[in-house]
Design an enzyme around this catalytic site. Structure first.
Site, PDB file in Angstrom:
ATOM      1  N   THR A 195     -16.761  -0.885   3.127  1.00  0.00           N
ATOM      2  CA  THR A 195     -15.356  -0.548   3.363  1.00  0.00           C
ATOM      3  C   THR A 195     -15.248   0.967   3.574  1.00  0.00           C
ATOM      4  OG1 THR A 195     -14.906  -0.139   1.030  1.00  0.00           O
ATOM      5  CG2 THR A 195     -14.673  -2.413   1.805  1.00  0.00           C
ATOM      6  N   TYR A 205     -14.531   5.579 -12.032  1.00  0.00           N
ATOM      7  CA  TYR A 205     -14.531   4.289 -11.348  1.00  0.00           C
ATOM      8  C   TYR A 205     -15.185   3.221 -12.215  1.00  0.00           C
ATOM      9  CZ  TYR A 205     -15.000   0.976  -7.484  1.00  0.00           C
ATOM     10  OH  TYR A 205     -14.907  -0.134  -6.672  1.00  0.00           O
ATOM     11  N   ASP A 235       0.861  -1.186   0.000  1.00  0.00           N
ATOM     12  CA  ASP A 235       0.000   0.000   0.000  1.00  0.00           C
ATOM     13  C   ASP A 235       0.894   1.231   0.000  1.00  0.00           C
ATOM     14  OD1 ASP A 235      -3.231   0.240   0.748  1.00  0.00           O
ATOM     15  OD2 ASP A 235      -2.108   2.083   1.101  1.00  0.00           O
ATOM     16  N   VAL A 286       1.230   1.637  -6.860  1.00  0.00           N
ATOM     17  CA  VAL A 286       0.864   0.639  -7.867  1.00  0.00           C
ATOM     18  C   VAL A 286       0.889   1.197  -9.287  1.00  0.00           C
ATOM     19  CG1 VAL A 286      -0.514  -0.787  -6.305  1.00  0.00           C
ATOM     20  CG2 VAL A 286      -1.617   1.102  -7.559  1.00  0.00           C
TER      21      VAL A 286
END
Length: 271
Positions: free
Chosen positions: A200, A165, A40, A69
Protein backbone atom coordinates in the site's frame (compact mmCIF):
# COMPACT_ATOMS: atom_id res chain seq x y z
CA UNK A 1 -20.24 -16.23 -5.46
CA UNK A 2 -21.84 -12.78 -5.61
CA UNK A 3 -24.14 -11.29 -3.02
CA UNK A 4 -22.36 -12.47 0.12
CA UNK A 5 -23.08 -9.10 1.77
CA UNK A 6 -26.42 -8.43 0.08
CA UNK A 7 -28.47 -5.86 1.97
CA UNK A 8 -25.80 -5.08 4.58
CA UNK A 9 -24.60 -1.57 5.42
CA UNK A 10 -20.92 -1.02 6.14
CA UNK A 11 -18.71 1.83 7.34
CA UNK A 12 -15.07 1.59 6.23
CA UNK A 13 -12.58 4.10 7.64
CA UNK A 14 -9.28 5.03 6.04
CA UNK A 15 -10.69 4.65 2.53
CA UNK A 16 -9.54 7.88 0.95
CA UNK A 17 -6.30 6.96 -0.79
CA UNK A 18 -6.10 4.92 -3.95
CA UNK A 19 -4.08 1.75 -3.51
CA UNK A 20 -4.85 1.25 0.16
CA UNK A 21 -6.69 -1.59 1.86
CA UNK A 22 -9.72 0.54 2.74
CA UNK A 23 -10.46 1.34 -0.89
CA UNK A 24 -10.11 -2.35 -1.82
CA UNK A 25 -12.52 -3.32 0.99
CA UNK A 26 -15.12 -0.79 -0.18
CA UNK A 27 -14.85 -2.09 -3.74
CA UNK A 28 -15.18 -5.72 -2.66
CA UNK A 29 -18.13 -4.94 -0.38
CA UNK A 30 -20.00 -3.15 -3.17
CA UNK A 31 -19.42 -6.08 -5.51
CA UNK A 32 -20.93 -8.37 -2.88
CA UNK A 33 -24.10 -6.30 -2.55
CA UNK A 34 -23.37 -4.10 0.46
CA UNK A 35 -24.10 -0.42 0.77
CA UNK A 36 -20.93 1.34 1.85
CA UNK A 37 -19.93 4.53 3.62
CA UNK A 38 -16.23 5.23 3.07
CA UNK A 39 -14.59 7.74 5.41
CA UNK A 40 -11.27 9.54 5.43
CA UNK A 41 -9.73 12.88 6.39
CA UNK A 42 -8.56 13.35 2.79
CA UNK A 43 -10.70 15.07 0.21
CA UNK A 44 -8.31 15.24 -2.77
CA UNK A 45 -9.13 11.74 -4.10
CA UNK A 46 -12.81 11.82 -3.21
CA UNK A 47 -14.12 12.19 -6.77
CA UNK A 48 -11.77 9.57 -8.23
CA UNK A 49 -12.62 7.03 -5.53
CA UNK A 50 -16.36 7.71 -5.87
CA UNK A 51 -16.07 7.13 -9.62
CA UNK A 52 -14.17 3.88 -9.02
CA UNK A 53 -16.85 2.66 -6.61
CA UNK A 54 -19.48 3.44 -9.23
CA UNK A 55 -17.91 0.73 -11.36
CA UNK A 56 -18.13 -1.80 -8.51
CA UNK A 57 -21.76 -1.21 -7.59
CA UNK A 58 -24.67 1.22 -7.91
CA UNK A 59 -23.77 4.87 -7.29
CA UNK A 60 -26.71 5.04 -4.87
CA UNK A 61 -25.05 2.40 -2.67
CA UNK A 62 -21.96 4.49 -1.88
CA UNK A 63 -21.20 7.55 0.23
CA UNK A 64 -17.86 9.24 0.97
CA UNK A 65 -17.67 11.23 4.21
CA UNK A 66 -14.86 13.38 5.55
CA UNK A 67 -13.93 12.02 8.95
CA UNK A 68 -11.38 12.54 11.70
CA UNK A 69 -11.36 9.12 13.36
CA UNK A 70 -9.88 10.58 16.56
CA UNK A 71 -12.92 12.85 17.07
CA UNK A 72 -15.92 11.65 19.07
CA UNK A 73 -18.07 14.33 17.43
CA UNK A 74 -17.04 13.18 13.95
CA UNK A 75 -17.83 9.57 14.81
CA UNK A 76 -21.27 10.53 16.09
CA UNK A 77 -21.92 12.42 12.84
CA UNK A 78 -20.71 9.53 10.63
CA UNK A 79 -22.91 7.02 12.48
CA UNK A 80 -25.92 9.35 12.27
CA UNK A 81 -25.44 10.08 8.56
CA UNK A 82 -24.99 6.39 7.76
CA UNK A 83 -28.22 5.45 9.49
CA UNK A 84 -30.02 8.34 7.80
CA UNK A 85 -28.74 7.32 4.36
CA UNK A 86 -29.05 3.53 4.55
CA UNK A 87 -31.24 2.69 7.54
CA UNK A 88 -28.71 1.12 9.89
CA UNK A 89 -25.18 -0.22 10.39
CA UNK A 90 -24.38 -3.92 10.02
CA UNK A 91 -20.60 -3.82 9.60
CA UNK A 92 -17.95 -1.48 10.99
CA UNK A 93 -14.46 -1.75 9.51
CA UNK A 94 -11.83 0.17 11.47
CA UNK A 95 -9.14 0.40 8.82
CA UNK A 96 -7.56 3.85 9.30
CA UNK A 97 -3.96 3.78 10.45
CA UNK A 98 -0.75 5.80 10.53
CA UNK A 99 2.91 5.21 11.33
CA UNK A 100 5.70 7.48 12.56
CA UNK A 101 8.97 5.61 12.29
CA UNK A 102 11.14 5.91 15.38
CA UNK A 103 12.30 3.85 18.32
CA UNK A 104 11.87 4.81 21.97
CA UNK A 105 15.05 6.91 21.99
CA UNK A 106 13.92 9.22 19.19
CA UNK A 107 10.12 9.01 19.38
CA UNK A 108 8.51 11.99 21.10
CA UNK A 109 5.57 11.49 23.43
CA UNK A 110 3.47 13.65 21.10
CA UNK A 111 4.28 11.39 18.15
CA UNK A 112 3.49 8.26 20.17
CA UNK A 113 0.16 9.77 21.18
CA UNK A 114 -0.66 10.68 17.55
CA UNK A 115 -0.15 7.08 16.45
CA UNK A 116 -2.05 5.64 19.40
CA UNK A 117 -4.94 8.05 18.76
CA UNK A 118 -5.48 6.81 15.21
CA UNK A 119 -4.48 3.15 15.52
CA UNK A 120 -6.00 2.35 18.90
CA UNK A 121 -8.17 5.10 20.41
CA UNK A 122 -10.17 5.49 17.17
CA UNK A 123 -11.17 1.82 17.38
CA UNK A 124 -12.63 2.42 20.84
CA UNK A 125 -14.37 5.65 19.82
CA UNK A 126 -15.75 4.08 16.63
CA UNK A 127 -17.08 0.96 18.28
CA UNK A 128 -18.72 3.02 21.03
CA UNK A 129 -20.28 5.48 18.56
CA UNK A 130 -21.64 2.78 16.24
CA UNK A 131 -22.75 0.36 18.95
CA UNK A 132 -26.35 1.62 19.27
CA UNK A 133 -26.94 1.27 15.51
CA UNK A 134 -25.15 -2.09 15.39
CA UNK A 135 -27.37 -3.34 18.23
CA UNK A 136 -30.50 -2.08 16.47
CA UNK A 137 -29.49 -3.87 13.25
CA UNK A 138 -28.19 -7.09 14.83
CA UNK A 139 -31.44 -8.96 14.29
CA UNK A 140 -31.56 -8.26 10.55
CA UNK A 141 -29.24 -11.17 9.70
CA UNK A 142 -28.65 -14.54 11.39
CA UNK A 143 -24.97 -13.70 11.82
CA UNK A 144 -25.76 -10.42 13.58
CA UNK A 145 -23.53 -7.39 13.33
CA UNK A 146 -19.80 -7.37 12.65
CA UNK A 147 -16.87 -5.20 13.68
CA UNK A 148 -13.58 -5.84 11.89
CA UNK A 149 -10.38 -4.14 13.00
CA UNK A 150 -7.44 -3.98 10.60
CA UNK A 151 -4.43 -4.49 12.83
CA UNK A 152 -1.35 -5.89 11.01
CA UNK A 153 1.12 -8.58 11.98
CA UNK A 154 2.87 -5.74 13.81
CA UNK A 155 0.55 -6.73 16.67
CA UNK A 156 2.86 -9.67 17.30
CA UNK A 157 6.26 -8.49 16.08
CA UNK A 158 8.59 -6.16 18.03
CA UNK A 159 10.31 -3.47 15.98
CA UNK A 160 13.02 -1.14 17.26
CA UNK A 161 12.33 1.50 14.59
CA UNK A 162 8.50 1.72 14.63
CA UNK A 163 7.49 1.67 18.28
CA UNK A 164 4.21 3.56 18.00
CA UNK A 165 2.79 1.45 15.19
CA UNK A 166 3.63 -1.91 16.73
CA UNK A 167 2.50 -1.01 20.25
CA UNK A 168 -0.77 0.52 19.01
CA UNK A 169 -1.57 -2.51 16.88
CA UNK A 170 -0.86 -4.87 19.80
CA UNK A 171 -3.20 -2.80 21.98
CA UNK A 172 -5.84 -2.98 19.26
CA UNK A 173 -5.66 -6.77 19.36
CA UNK A 174 -6.55 -6.89 23.06
CA UNK A 175 -9.27 -4.29 22.55
CA UNK A 176 -10.75 -6.50 19.82
CA UNK A 177 -10.82 -9.55 22.08
CA UNK A 178 -12.39 -7.59 24.97
CA UNK A 179 -15.05 -6.20 22.65
CA UNK A 180 -15.81 -9.68 21.32
CA UNK A 181 -16.57 -10.88 24.84
CA UNK A 182 -18.66 -7.81 25.67
CA UNK A 183 -20.61 -7.59 22.41
CA UNK A 184 -21.22 -11.29 21.80
CA UNK A 185 -24.46 -11.37 23.83
CA UNK A 186 -25.64 -8.44 21.68
CA UNK A 187 -25.20 -10.57 18.52
CA UNK A 188 -22.25 -8.47 17.37
CA UNK A 189 -19.11 -10.28 16.30
CA UNK A 190 -15.70 -8.58 16.67
CA UNK A 191 -12.62 -9.83 14.83
CA UNK A 192 -9.29 -8.54 13.59
CA UNK A 193 -7.30 -9.02 10.40
CA UNK A 194 -3.51 -8.98 10.56
CA UNK A 195 -1.95 -8.34 7.14
CA UNK A 196 1.70 -9.01 6.50
CA UNK A 197 3.66 -7.16 3.83
CA UNK A 198 0.89 -5.58 1.74
CA UNK A 199 2.07 -3.06 -0.84
CA UNK A 200 0.00 0.00 0.00
CA UNK A 201 1.13 3.65 -0.14
CA UNK A 202 1.65 3.61 3.65
CA UNK A 203 3.88 0.54 3.43
CA UNK A 204 5.89 1.98 0.53
CA UNK A 205 6.46 5.15 2.55
CA UNK A 206 7.52 3.05 5.52
CA UNK A 207 9.99 1.08 3.42
CA UNK A 208 11.36 4.37 2.10
CA UNK A 209 12.00 5.43 5.70
CA UNK A 210 13.97 2.24 6.28
CA UNK A 211 16.00 3.02 3.16
CA UNK A 212 16.84 6.44 4.66
CA UNK A 213 17.97 4.68 7.84
CA UNK A 214 20.36 2.63 5.73
CA UNK A 215 18.61 -0.68 6.31
CA UNK A 216 18.05 -1.30 2.58
CA UNK A 217 19.44 -0.01 -0.70
CA UNK A 218 16.02 0.92 -2.11
CA UNK A 219 12.29 0.22 -1.67
CA UNK A 220 12.35 -2.71 -4.10
CA UNK A 221 15.17 -4.34 -2.17
CA UNK A 222 13.29 -3.80 1.07
CA UNK A 223 10.15 -5.42 -0.33
CA UNK A 224 12.09 -8.41 -1.64
CA UNK A 225 13.95 -8.86 1.63
CA UNK A 226 10.88 -8.70 3.87
CA UNK A 227 8.76 -10.82 1.50
CA UNK A 228 11.56 -13.39 1.50
CA UNK A 229 11.15 -13.86 5.24
CA UNK A 230 7.85 -15.68 4.64
CA UNK A 231 7.53 -19.23 3.26
CA UNK A 232 5.68 -17.99 0.16
CA UNK A 233 8.39 -15.43 -0.56
CA UNK A 234 5.92 -12.86 -1.94
CA UNK A 235 4.15 -9.70 -0.82
CA UNK A 236 0.38 -9.22 -0.84
CA UNK A 237 -1.80 -6.52 -2.36
CA UNK A 238 -4.90 -4.75 -0.99
CA UNK A 239 -7.29 -6.79 -3.12
CA UNK A 240 -5.96 -10.00 -1.55
CA UNK A 241 -6.54 -8.63 1.92
CA UNK A 242 -10.07 -7.41 1.16
CA UNK A 243 -11.24 -11.03 0.78
CA UNK A 244 -10.71 -11.59 4.51
CA UNK A 245 -12.93 -8.61 5.32
CA UNK A 246 -15.67 -9.90 3.02
CA UNK A 247 -15.62 -13.26 4.80
CA UNK A 248 -15.73 -11.74 8.30
CA UNK A 249 -18.61 -9.46 7.35
CA UNK A 250 -20.61 -12.26 5.74
CA UNK A 251 -22.99 -14.88 7.10
CA UNK A 252 -20.26 -17.45 6.50
CA UNK A 253 -18.52 -16.12 9.61
CA UNK A 254 -21.56 -16.14 11.90
CA UNK A 255 -19.71 -18.37 14.43
CA UNK A 256 -16.43 -16.43 14.26
CA UNK A 257 -15.71 -13.81 16.92
CA UNK A 258 -12.67 -12.81 18.93
CA UNK A 259 -10.51 -14.22 16.15
CA UNK A 260 -7.25 -12.85 14.78
CA UNK A 261 -7.04 -13.68 11.08
CA UNK A 262 -3.44 -13.84 9.91
CA UNK A 263 -3.21 -12.64 6.31
CA UNK A 264 0.57 -12.63 6.24
CA UNK A 265 1.82 -15.46 4.03
CA UNK A 266 3.06 -17.05 7.30
CA UNK A 267 5.77 -14.41 7.77
CA UNK A 268 4.84 -14.47 11.45
CA UNK A 269 6.07 -18.06 11.67
CA UNK A 270 9.59 -17.02 10.68
CA UNK A 271 9.99 -13.56 12.17
Amino acid sequence: MAGRLEGKVAIVTGAGRDGNIGVAICEAYLREGARVVATDFREEEREAITARMGRAGPASAFRYLLHDVTSEADWARVAEETVAAFGGIDILVNNAGIAIHAGIEHCSLDDLRKVMAVNHDALFIGMKACLPALKDSAGRFPGGGAIINNLSMASYMPNAHNIGYHVSKAAGRMLTMCAAVEFGPMKIRVNSVHPGLTMTPLIREGLADYVKLGAYENVEAAEASIAGMGPLGISSDPEDTAHAFVYLGSEEARFVTGASIYHDGAIGQRY
